[in-house]
Design a protein around this motif. Structure first.
Motif, PDB file in Angstrom:
ATOM      1  N   ALA A 116       0.821  -1.209   0.000  1.00 28.09           N
ATOM      2  CA  ALA A 116       0.000   0.000   0.000  1.00 28.09           C
ATOM      3  C   ALA A 116       0.856   1.259   0.000  1.00 28.09           C
ATOM      4  N   ALA A 117       2.007   1.207   0.682  1.00 27.04           N
ATOM      5  CA  ALA A 117       2.878   2.384   0.748  1.00 27.04           C
ATOM      6  C   ALA A 117       3.432   2.764  -0.610  1.00 27.04           C
ATOM      7  N   VAL A 118       3.653   1.772  -1.469  1.00 23.55           N
ATOM      8  CA  VAL A 118       4.151   2.078  -2.818  1.00 23.55           C
ATOM      9  C   VAL A 118       3.010   2.298  -3.800  1.00 23.55           C
ATOM     10  N   GLY A 119       1.767   2.290  -3.302  1.00 23.65           N
ATOM     11  CA  GLY A 119       0.613   2.589  -4.145  1.00 23.65           C
ATOM     12  C   GLY A 119       0.134   1.435  -4.992  1.00 23.65           C
ATOM     13  N   ASP A 120       0.499   0.199  -4.642  1.00 23.53           N
ATOM     14  CA  ASP A 120       0.117  -0.960  -5.444  1.00 23.53           C
ATOM     15  C   ASP A 120      -1.162  -1.569  -4.857  1.00 23.53           C
ATOM     16  N   ARG A 121      -2.314  -1.047  -5.275  1.00 26.81           N
ATOM     17  CA  ARG A 121      -3.581  -1.538  -4.743  1.00 26.81           C
ATOM     18  C   ARG A 121      -3.869  -2.965  -5.202  1.00 26.81           C
ATOM     19  N   ALA A 122      -3.494  -3.271  -6.434  1.00 27.78           N
ATOM     20  CA  ALA A 122      -3.701  -4.624  -6.940  1.00 27.78           C
ATOM     21  C   ALA A 122      -2.880  -5.636  -6.153  1.00 27.78           C
ATOM     22  N   GLY A 123      -1.657  -5.241  -5.753  1.00 29.18           N
ATOM     23  CA  GLY A 123      -0.830  -6.137  -4.944  1.00 29.18           C
ATOM     24  C   GLY A 123      -1.459  -6.397  -3.584  1.00 29.18           C
ATOM     25  N   VAL A 124      -2.057  -5.356  -2.971  1.00 31.92           N
ATOM     26  CA  VAL A 124      -2.736  -5.522  -1.685  1.00 31.92           C
ATOM     27  C   VAL A 124      -3.880  -6.524  -1.824  1.00 31.92           C
ATOM     28  N   ALA A 125      -4.707  -6.328  -2.870  1.00 33.89           N
ATOM     29  CA  ALA A 125      -5.839  -7.234  -3.087  1.00 33.89           C
ATOM     30  C   ALA A 125      -5.354  -8.659  -3.339  1.00 33.89           C
ATOM     31  N   THR A 126      -4.237  -8.813  -4.071  1.00 37.54           N
ATOM     32  CA  THR A 126      -3.697 -10.157  -4.350  1.00 37.54           C
ATOM     33  C   THR A 126      -3.264 -10.850  -3.071  1.00 37.54           C
ATOM     34  N   ALA A 127      -2.567 -10.099  -2.202  1.00 32.74           N
ATOM     35  CA  ALA A 127      -2.104 -10.695  -0.952  1.00 32.74           C
ATOM     36  C   ALA A 127      -3.278 -11.156  -0.093  1.00 32.74           C
ATOM     37  N   VAL A 128      -4.319 -10.341   0.017  1.00 32.02           N
ATOM     38  CA  VAL A 128      -5.485 -10.708   0.828  1.00 32.02           C
ATOM     39  C   VAL A 128      -6.219 -11.895   0.206  1.00 32.02           C
ATOM     40  N   LEU A 129      -6.374 -11.888  -1.124  1.00 34.12           N
ATOM     41  CA  LEU A 129      -7.077 -12.993  -1.791  1.00 34.12           C
ATOM     42  C   LEU A 129      -6.315 -14.302  -1.675  1.00 34.12           C
ATOM     43  N   VAL A 130      -4.970 -14.253  -1.809  1.00 32.82           N
ATOM     44  CA  VAL A 130      -4.159 -15.477  -1.661  1.00 32.82           C
ATOM     45  C   VAL A 130      -4.365 -16.056  -0.265  1.00 32.82           C
ATOM     46  N   THR A 131      -4.338 -15.177   0.737  1.00 28.90           N
ATOM     47  CA  THR A 131      -4.551 -15.648   2.115  1.00 28.90           C
ATOM     48  C   THR A 131      -5.943 -16.253   2.277  1.00 28.90           C
ATOM     49  N   LEU A 132      -6.951 -15.567   1.724  1.00 28.02           N
ATOM     50  CA  LEU A 132      -8.326 -16.050   1.856  1.00 28.02           C
ATOM     51  C   LEU A 132      -8.500 -17.415   1.180  1.00 28.02           C
TER      52      LEU A 132
END
Length: 390
Positions: free
Chosen positions: A99-115
């Motif tokens: 999120a700090a580098v502005g990568d919203r897609a990366g944030v969503a990917t990390a949460v989805l992988v965990t889910l």
């Protein structure tokens, strides 16, 4: 002298973050194992190490980190008998850094992988309270990531606006400085060129006159022109020492002269006549004229007379100044050579044109049919906010 520590940025920050997170997780695992009374699991330590190592490339390979670190966290809970809660730091750090580098897609990917990994694990051994707790943690971590991303985006926008505003101020300062240099250059050219031309003509006349009385009159004209030159130069150069003007006036006891006005046109004509040029002044009284317009009209007449003395070989000049609706119309006609077909616009003509254009007026100059040269300008009486009357 105080020395500020170097800032960690880019891959250095990622590497430091990975080392710190890995050290914290690996150090905490034996503590959780001891608390639960179970041995330390080597596969659990390996998963924590892999997850921390994935943080080292978050800036260069964000999607790799978004997959490796969350997956390592889920695998840790599958193989670790201690089941320490500190492993959630892997997902939290991953989401916050992305999120700090502005990568919203990366944030969503990390949460989805965990889910997805959690759903697969719950499919093998379902526990409703554990599933609810995991989903709640995912919502909290995702919210934290969004908050960090929005804050950083806002700060970047503020910094960009500040940088744009600073560039705008610098450009405006350069533009104003350039305009001021151009204005001073025009003033110096008009003042010096006119009076020095008169001095040159009178000096040449004095050299060839054998009558002491005629030579004396030429010297008187030279003295008057040089005095006027010094006076106007002092007035113009006063702009360059604005901060010291009040102190300078007290010390020298003589204030700078005001800007020339239409009332001084007869004086200008008389000085030109002293150079041997026949000048006819046809000037009507024009009311409600701003100071910038008066100065522009005066300088245009002055420069036109200078050109007549220096370049045209004219014997006579007619100066016309009259009201023209909400403007002042000025014209200078001489009976000289007219400049020829290859007339070059030098500093004088260019300066007159710029003066008129700066006040929203029009300007034209060129040879007349039948011989001679004409300068004409039409300048609004009160351009813009009008300025202060002199």
């Amino acid at each position: 002298m105080r020395i500020s520590p170097p800032r960690l940025e880019g891959w250095r920050l990622d590497a430091a973050l990975a080392l710190f997170t890995g050290a914290v997780l690996l150090a905490s695992e034996p503590l959780f194992a001891a608390e639960r009374g179970v041995p330390v699991s080597a596969p659990a330590l390996a998963m924590l190490g892999v997850g921390a190592a994935g943080l080292a490339v978050v800036g260069r390979l964000p999607y790799l980190t978004a997959v490796v670190s969350p997956a390592a966290m889920v695998l840790y809970y599958m193989v670790s008998p201690s089941d320490g809660w500190m492993a959630w730091i892997l997902l939290l750090v991953t989401v916050v850094r992305l999120a700090a580098v502005g990568d919203r897609a990366g944030v969503a990917t990390a949460v989805l992988v965990t889910l997805v990994a959690v759903l697969i694990g719950e499919g093998l051994s379902f526990d409703p309270w554990r599933a609810v707790a995991v989903i709640a943690w995912l919502i909290v971590i995702f919210s934290v990531g969004e908050s960090v991303r929005n804050r950083n985006a806002y700060l970047r926008e503020v910094e960009q606006r500040a940088a744009d505003a600073e560039r705008g101020r610098e450009e405006e300062a350069r533009r104003r400085a350039s305009e001021e240099r151009l204005r001073i250059a025009r003033e110096l050219h008009d003042v010096v060129a006119h009076n020095i031309s008169l001095i040159n003509v009178q000096a040449g006349a004095a050299v060839h006159r054998r009558d002491p009385e005629d030579a004396f009159r030429a010297l008187e004209a030279i003295r008057g022109a040089s005095k006027e030159t010094l006076r106007e130069l002092r007035s113009t150069l006063g702009v360059l020492r604005q901060a010291d003007r009040e102190r300078s006036d007290r010390e020298e006891g003589a204030p700078a002269a005001p800007a020339p006005t239409l009332d001084r046109l007869p004086e200008l004509v008389e000085r030109t006549r002293a150079a041997g040029l026949r000048v006819v002044l046809d000037a009507d009284a024009v009311a409600d004229v701003s100071a910038p317009t008066e100065l522009a009209v005066y300088r245009i007449v002055q420069e036109a007379l200078t050109n007549a003395v220096r370049h045209s070989g004219a014997g006579g000049v007619r100066v016309r100044v009259a009201a023209d609706g909400d403007a002042v119309r000025v014209g200078v006609d001489d009976d000289g050579t007219g400049g020829g077909p290859d007339l070059h616009e030098g500093n004088g003509l260019r300066g007159m044109r710029e003066r008129a254009a700066a006040l929203g007026g029009t300007f034209s100059a060129g040879p007349r049919d039948g011989g001679g040269f004409t300068v004409e300008a039409r300048i609004p009486r009160r351009p813009g906010d009008g300025g202060r009357r002199t």
